[in-house]
Design a protein around this motif. Sequence first.
Motif, PDB file in Angstrom:
ATOM      1  N   ASN A 175      43.916  35.145  34.366  1.00  0.00           N
ATOM      2  CA  ASN A 175      45.298  34.692  34.125  1.00  0.00           C
ATOM      3  C   ASN A 175      45.648  33.401  34.868  1.00  0.00           C
ATOM      4  OD1 ASN A 175      47.807  34.803  32.973  1.00  0.00           O
ATOM      5  ND2 ASN A 175      48.672  36.187  34.499  1.00  0.00           N
ATOM      6  N   LEU A 176      44.747  32.447  34.893  1.00  0.00           N
ATOM      7  CA  LEU A 176      45.017  31.162  35.539  1.00  0.00           C
ATOM      8  C   LEU A 176      45.240  30.101  34.472  1.00  0.00           C
ATOM      9  CD1 LEU A 176      42.226  31.255  38.295  1.00  0.00           C
ATOM     10  CD2 LEU A 176      44.596  32.009  38.490  1.00  0.00           C
ATOM     11  N   LYS A 177      46.146  29.194  34.735  1.00  0.00           N
ATOM     12  CA  LYS A 177      46.464  28.175  33.725  1.00  0.00           C
ATOM     13  C   LYS A 177      46.055  26.778  34.184  1.00  0.00           C
ATOM     14  CE  LYS A 177      48.633  30.852  30.732  1.00  0.00           C
ATOM     15  NZ  LYS A 177      47.547  31.839  30.931  1.00  0.00           N
ATOM     16  N   ALA A 193      38.918  20.891  51.135  1.00  0.00           N
ATOM     17  CA  ALA A 193      40.277  21.176  50.671  1.00  0.00           C
ATOM     18  C   ALA A 193      40.820  22.311  51.506  1.00  0.00           C
ATOM     19  CB  ALA A 193      40.273  21.555  49.194  1.00  0.00           C
ATOM     20  N   LYS A 194      42.136  22.364  51.634  1.00  0.00           N
ATOM     21  CA  LYS A 194      42.741  23.371  52.515  1.00  0.00           C
ATOM     22  C   LYS A 194      42.376  24.794  52.088  1.00  0.00           C
ATOM     23  CE  LYS A 194      46.614  20.543  53.947  1.00  0.00           C
ATOM     24  NZ  LYS A 194      48.073  20.377  54.008  1.00  0.00           N
ATOM     25  N   THR A 195      42.564  25.699  53.015  1.00  0.00           N
ATOM     26  CA  THR A 195      42.263  27.107  52.749  1.00  0.00           C
ATOM     27  C   THR A 195      43.130  27.644  51.604  1.00  0.00           C
ATOM     28  OG1 THR A 195      43.859  27.642  54.475  1.00  0.00           O
ATOM     29  CG2 THR A 195      41.544  27.698  55.109  1.00  0.00           C
ATOM     30  N   GLY A 196      42.543  28.513  50.816  1.00  0.00           N
ATOM     31  CA  GLY A 196      43.299  29.189  49.760  1.00  0.00           C
ATOM     32  C   GLY A 196      43.678  28.310  48.594  1.00  0.00           C
ATOM     33  N   THR A 197      42.939  27.218  48.392  1.00  0.00           N
ATOM     34  CA  THR A 197      43.290  26.312  47.295  1.00  0.00           C
ATOM     35  C   THR A 197      42.299  26.399  46.125  1.00  0.00           C
ATOM     36  OG1 THR A 197      42.148  24.500  48.422  1.00  0.00           O
ATOM     37  CG2 THR A 197      44.532  24.659  48.758  1.00  0.00           C
ATOM     38  N   GLY A 198      41.523  27.455  46.085  1.00  0.00           N
ATOM     39  CA  GLY A 198      40.679  27.686  44.914  1.00  0.00           C
ATOM     40  C   GLY A 198      39.322  26.996  44.930  1.00  0.00           C
ATOM     41  N   SER A 200      34.215  23.353  52.063  1.00  0.00           N
ATOM     42  CA  SER A 200      34.857  23.950  53.237  1.00  0.00           C
ATOM     43  C   SER A 200      36.255  23.362  53.420  1.00  0.00           C
ATOM     44  CB  SER A 200      34.041  23.711  54.512  1.00  0.00           C
ATOM     45  OG  SER A 200      34.642  24.402  55.596  1.00  0.00           O
ATOM     46  N   ALA A 201      37.063  24.068  54.195  1.00  0.00           N
ATOM     47  CA  ALA A 201      38.374  23.513  54.557  1.00  0.00           C
ATOM     48  C   ALA A 201      38.243  22.574  55.748  1.00  0.00           C
ATOM     49  CB  ALA A 201      39.344  24.645  54.889  1.00  0.00           C
ATOM     50  N   THR A 202      37.136  22.692  56.462  1.00  0.00           N
ATOM     51  CA  THR A 202      36.938  21.847  57.644  1.00  0.00           C
ATOM     52  C   THR A 202      35.565  21.185  57.572  1.00  0.00           C
ATOM     53  OG1 THR A 202      36.130  23.831  58.773  1.00  0.00           O
ATOM     54  CG2 THR A 202      38.405  23.198  59.216  1.00  0.00           C
ATOM     55  N   THR A 236      36.502  28.347  45.590  1.00  0.00           N
ATOM     56  CA  THR A 236      35.469  29.217  45.006  1.00  0.00           C
ATOM     57  C   THR A 236      35.308  28.927  43.515  1.00  0.00           C
ATOM     58  OG1 THR A 236      36.271  30.879  46.564  1.00  0.00           O
ATOM     59  CG2 THR A 236      34.691  31.620  44.907  1.00  0.00           C
ATOM     60  N   LEU A 237      36.416  28.903  42.816  1.00  0.00           N
ATOM     61  CA  LEU A 237      36.335  28.629  41.378  1.00  0.00           C
ATOM     62  C   LEU A 237      35.887  27.188  41.134  1.00  0.00           C
ATOM     63  CD1 LEU A 237      36.785  29.987  38.666  1.00  0.00           C
ATOM     64  CD2 LEU A 237      39.163  29.230  38.724  1.00  0.00           C
ATOM     65  N   ALA A 238      36.225  26.307  42.080  1.00  0.00           N
ATOM     66  CA  ALA A 238      35.836  24.897  41.932  1.00  0.00           C
ATOM     67  C   ALA A 238      34.318  24.748  41.860  1.00  0.00           C
ATOM     68  CB  ALA A 238      36.403  24.060  43.070  1.00  0.00           C
ATOM     69  N   GLY A 276      44.227  30.378  57.666  1.00  0.00           N
ATOM     70  CA  GLY A 276      44.129  30.257  56.208  1.00  0.00           C
ATOM     71  C   GLY A 276      44.052  31.580  55.463  1.00  0.00           C
ATOM     72  N   ARG A 277      44.051  32.699  56.195  1.00  0.00           N
ATOM     73  CA  ARG A 277      44.079  33.999  55.486  1.00  0.00           C
ATOM     74  C   ARG A 277      45.482  34.299  54.986  1.00  0.00           C
ATOM     75  NH1 ARG A 277      40.276  32.935  53.873  1.00  0.00           N
ATOM     76  NH2 ARG A 277      40.167  31.199  55.312  1.00  0.00           N
ATOM     77  N   THR A 278      46.466  33.525  55.424  1.00  0.00           N
ATOM     78  CA  THR A 278      47.806  33.699  54.872  1.00  0.00           C
ATOM     79  C   THR A 278      48.164  32.447  54.076  1.00  0.00           C
ATOM     80  OG1 THR A 278      50.100  34.287  55.367  1.00  0.00           O
ATOM     81  CG2 THR A 278      49.048  32.792  56.913  1.00  0.00           C
ATOM     82  N   ALA A 279      49.261  32.547  53.339  1.00  0.00           N
ATOM     83  CA  ALA A 279      49.766  31.409  52.563  1.00  0.00           C
ATOM     84  C   ALA A 279      48.717  30.878  51.597  1.00  0.00           C
ATOM     85  CB  ALA A 279      50.240  30.307  53.506  1.00  0.00           C
ATOM     86  N   ARG A 280      48.059  31.771  50.893  1.00  0.00           N
ATOM     87  CA  ARG A 280      47.024  31.358  49.940  1.00  0.00           C
ATOM     88  C   ARG A 280      47.613  31.207  48.549  1.00  0.00           C
ATOM     89  NH1 ARG A 280      42.189  31.658  52.045  1.00  0.00           N
ATOM     90  NH2 ARG A 280      40.994  32.137  50.169  1.00  0.00           N
ATOM     91  N   ALA A 281      46.983  30.361  47.776  1.00  0.00           N
ATOM     92  CA  ALA A 281      47.388  30.125  46.391  1.00  0.00           C
ATOM     93  C   ALA A 281      48.904  29.853  46.290  1.00  0.00           C
ATOM     94  CB  ALA A 281      46.989  31.313  45.510  1.00  0.00           C
ATOM     95  N   GLY A 282      49.392  29.027  47.200  1.00  0.00           N
ATOM     96  CA  GLY A 282      50.783  28.585  47.127  1.00  0.00           C
ATOM     97  C   GLY A 282      51.807  29.546  47.701  1.00  0.00           C
TER      98      GLY A 282
HETATM   99  N1  LIG Z   1      43.779  27.309  39.498  1.00  0.00           N
HETATM  100  C1  LIG Z   1      44.288  28.305  40.173  1.00  0.00           C
HETATM  101  N2  LIG Z   1      45.571  28.667  40.017  1.00  0.00           N
HETATM  102  C2  LIG Z   1      46.109  29.692  40.727  1.00  0.00           C
HETATM  103  N3  LIG Z   1      45.418  30.441  41.604  1.00  0.00           N
HETATM  104  C3  LIG Z   1      44.123  30.134  41.793  1.00  0.00           C
HETATM  105  C4  LIG Z   1      43.485  29.059  41.096  1.00  0.00           C
HETATM  106  N4  LIG Z   1      42.199  29.006  41.471  1.00  0.00           N
HETATM  107  C5  LIG Z   1      42.021  30.000  42.371  1.00  0.00           C
HETATM  108  N5  LIG Z   1      43.174  30.668  42.562  1.00  0.00           N
HETATM  109  C6  LIG Z   1      43.407  31.812  43.472  1.00  0.00           C
HETATM  110  O1  LIG Z   1      43.651  31.284  44.771  1.00  0.00           O
HETATM  111  C7  LIG Z   1      43.200  32.190  45.764  1.00  0.00           C
HETATM  112  C8  LIG Z   1      42.388  31.442  46.799  1.00  0.00           C
HETATM  113  O2  LIG Z   1      41.206  30.952  46.209  1.00  0.00           O
HETATM  114  P1  LIG Z   1      39.851  30.790  47.032  1.00  0.00           P
HETATM  115  O3  LIG Z   1      39.516  32.061  47.721  1.00  0.00           O
HETATM  116  O4  LIG Z   1      38.856  30.214  46.136  1.00  0.00           O
HETATM  117  O5  LIG Z   1      40.325  29.729  48.124  1.00  0.00           O
HETATM  118  P2  LIG Z   1      39.444  28.786  49.052  1.00  0.00           P
HETATM  119  O6  LIG Z   1      39.944  27.408  48.883  1.00  0.00           O
HETATM  120  O7  LIG Z   1      38.005  29.039  48.827  1.00  0.00           O
HETATM  121  O8  LIG Z   1      39.899  29.301  50.481  1.00  0.00           O
HETATM  122  P3  LIG Z   1      39.076  29.364  51.860  1.00  0.00           P
HETATM  123  O9  LIG Z   1      39.041  27.979  52.413  1.00  0.00           O
HETATM  124  O10 LIG Z   1      39.888  30.280  52.689  1.00  0.00           O
HETATM  125  O11 LIG Z   1      37.727  29.878  51.543  1.00  0.00           O
HETATM  126  C9  LIG Z   1      42.418  33.258  45.022  1.00  0.00           C
HETATM  127  O12 LIG Z   1      43.199  34.430  44.954  1.00  0.00           O
HETATM  128  C10 LIG Z   1      42.180  32.678  43.657  1.00  0.00           C
HETATM  129  O13 LIG Z   1      42.113  33.666  42.661  1.00  0.00           O
END
Ligand SMILES: Nc1ncnc2c1ncn2[C@@H]1O[C@H](COP(=O)(O)OP(=O)(O)OP(=O)(O)O)[C@@H](O)[C@H]1O
Length: 680
Positions: free
Chosen positions: A96-98, A121-126, A279-281, A128-130, A452-458
Motif C-alpha cells: 500500500n505505498l504510493k 539518508a536519515k533513519t526510517g526513510t525507506g 546507511s543513515a551515517t 530498505t526498499l530503495a 531513529g527507531r522512533t519517528a519513522r516513515a514521517g
Molecule cells: N515510499 C514509502 N512510502 C511510505 N512508507 C515507506 C516507503 N518506503 C518505505 N516505507 C516504510 O517506512 C518505514 C521505514 O523504512 P526502512 O526500514 O526501510 O527505513 P530505513 O531508511 O532503512 O531506516 P534505518 O536507517 O533505521 O534502517 C517502513 O515501515 C517502510 O515500510
Amino acid sequence: MLGTLRRFGVSNALRASAPRINSTRWASQLPKMHAPLASSVLTRSLHSSFPKFSAVAQESVETESPKQIQDFAELGEQNLVDSTIIKNITHPSRMNLKTMTEVQSMTLQEIVKGTDVLAQAKTGTGKTLAFLLPTLQNILNDPGVDVSKVGRYSRTAPSEIRALIISPTRELAEQIAVEAKKVAFGTGLIVQTAVGGTQKRAGLMKIQREGCHLLIGTPGRLKDIFSDPWTGVAAPKLNTLILDEADRLLDQGFAPDIKEIQGYLPDPTKIDRQTLMFSATVPREVMSLVRQTLKPGFQFVQTVREDEVPTHHRVPQKCVWMRGLENGMPALLEIAKNYESRRTNGEDLRPFKAIAYYNSTAETKAAADAFNNLRRSHNFGKSPMGELKMLEINSRLTQAERTRSAESFRRSPTGILFSSDVTARGMDFPDVTHVIQIGVPRDTETYIHRLGRTARAGKEGEGWLLIHDGEEGVYRSRLGRIPMQQDSLPAAKADMSQATATFETNDTVSQMKAAMAAVGMSQKIKSFMGQLGTLTGNFDSKRYAIQALNQQFVDGFGMASPPEINARLAQQMGLSRVPGVNIGSGSSRPVLDEDDMFTRGGALSSSGHRSPSRYGGRGGFSSRGGDRGGFSRDGDRGGFSRSDRGGFSRDRRGGSSYGDRRGDRGSSRPPRRNMAEFDF
Ligand SMILES: Nc1ncnc2c1ncn2[C@@H]1O[C@H](COP(=O)(O)OP(=O)(O)OP(=O)(O)O)[C@@H](O)[C@H]1O
C-alpha cells in the motif's frame, strides 16, 4: 525470450537479448527505459560541514541524474519495473505505498543502470526498499535467470544466487527478508536467509531444496556457509553485493568478515559486480574502506543536508542530567507517566511505546525485571499503566527469545522494550513514540541509529537522554553537535537514599525503588559488572564512576553494600587502587577465569571486606529492602550456572571484552565494539 516479452514488453525483451556489457546493467542499454534528464537534479556533492559526517569521496562522480520518478505506479507505466512488483508495492491489500521517498527516487535509476552506490539518508526513510526494488528488478532483467516456474512451485538451483545482502544483526536480516518476499511475491524470485542463531542445517536444506536468487544474511553465518564447500551453497553467478548499515559492516569489528566473504564471491574482474552501501551515517573513518570496496566513479547519494546532523528535525531530543545513576529508572517511569497523563487528559497521542537503550546487556535485564516487578504490583498493575508490556532484548537471549521479544514488541500497541544495541540499527518497530537512552552511547552513530527507531516513515516521536554528570566529557565529545534541549524531571533529581521503597503509593520514586529492590540478587550483580566496563570508560574519572555505581546499587537497588570486584579483575581494569572499589578476597573460592569473573564476578565471594567509601559496606550480599530470597548460589533467578552468559563475557569470536568502550574517551579513534551484540 517469449517469457521476457510477456513480462516486460518489446523494449525489455530487446534489452534482455542484447549482449551483456560488463560495467553496466541491461537497463542502461535502452534509452527508452530512462526518463528524460533533468538538469536540476544532481546527485549530492560529497562534502559536509558536519565534521564527523564529512565523507569526502573525491573519486566519486557528480553527474546529472535522470528525472526522478516520484510514484511507484509510474515506474510500472514506464516499463522500468515489473508490473507484479509494482502491484505488490502499491496494492492496498499488500504494501500500500504510493509515492517514493527521496532516497528511493534518487537511487533507483542509478542502481538499475548498474552503478555502484553509497547512499546516506536519515533513519526510517525507506532505504530498505530503495535497494530491494531495483535489485530484484535487476535479477528479473538478467537473461540467465529463469523464473518461468512461478508461484508456489518456484524452484531454482542453490548456485543461482545473483544478489547478496549483508546485515549486521539477525533481526535486521530477517526483517529485510520479510520485505524482500513481499516485493518479490509472485515473480518467481526466491529469497532466502542465512542468519546466526538458527539451525544451520535446516536453513541449508531449504536453500538446496528451493534454490535462491537473493540471499540475505549476517556475516558470521554467511562466512560459515561460503567457506564450507560441503554446504553445496555457492554464488558463482553473483553480481550484486549490498551492505545494509554499511558503516557498521565496514568498521573494525566486521570489516575482516566482509573481506573474507568477498573472497568467496566470484572474481569481480571476471563477473562484474555491483556494490551498494546504505546507511543513515557515513563517518569519515569508513571512507577508505568504502573506496576500496566500490568501483571508481561510484555515486554517493546523500539526502541529508550538508550542514546537518542526520537526525529528524521534527523529533524533540531532550537531555536530562540525573542526580545519580539510580535515578535512571524512576526518570524513565516519570516520562511514561507524564505522557500517559497527557493522553488521559485528552491530548491526541498514540499509546506510549518506548525503547529504553542501555549500554550493557545486563542492565537491560535488570531494568526489565524491575519494571516487570512494578507491573505486577497491585497499585501499578490496576492503573492504566498496568497494560504496558515490559520486554527485553539483548544478545544474551537465545535466538528464539530474541525473536519472540521483537515480535511481541512489534505487535504490541504499548510497552517498553529494554534493549541493548542489538535493535539500534535498522529495526522497524511500528509506532514507537519514545526512544530513551540511559547513559551516553558508545559513539555518535549509535545515538543517531537508536533515536531513529522512533519517528519513522514521517511519524512523530520523542528522544530522551538520561545522563550522569560524570559523563559530561563523553557527552560533549560524542553528542556535542546533536540539537538537544536540556530538560528536567523531579524523579531524576530525587535523593533515592531518602525515599522509602514501597509499591503502595503513587509516588514514582518510591514505586521504582521498591521494584528495583525486588530484582533478583544475581541480576543486580550482573548489572553492576556490566556497567563496570562501560562506566569506567564513560566517566571522566574511575573514582567517580565507582562512587556513582556503588551509590546506584545501595540507594537504588537496595543492596546492603556494593558488589565486590574480584581482585584480579580489579587489577586488570586498573581499579585496584581506586577508592570505593569493594575488592573481594576470593580466598574461599577458586580463582575463576575472566569470563567467569564477569558472569559471576564478586558475586561468589562473600568475604567481610570493608570498602573505604560510604558504599563499601560490609561485603557479602545480605538481603535488604526486598531482595527476594537473599543471595544463594542457585536459588536466585538466573542462578550462577556456568552456562549463564550474563554480564560481560568472552565474546563469541574467542576474544574477551570488558565492555563496549573500554579506554574510549571520545577520541576520533573508532571505539572497541562489543561484538556480542551482533551476529555470530
Ligand atoms: N515510499 C514509502 N512510502 C511510505 N512508507 C515507506 C516507503 N518506503 C518505505 N516505507 C516504510 O517506512 C518505514 C521505514 O523504512 P526502512 O526500514 O526501510 O527505513 P530505513 O531508511 O532503512 O531506516 P534505518 O536507517 O533505521 O534502517 C517502513 O515501515 C517502510 O515500510
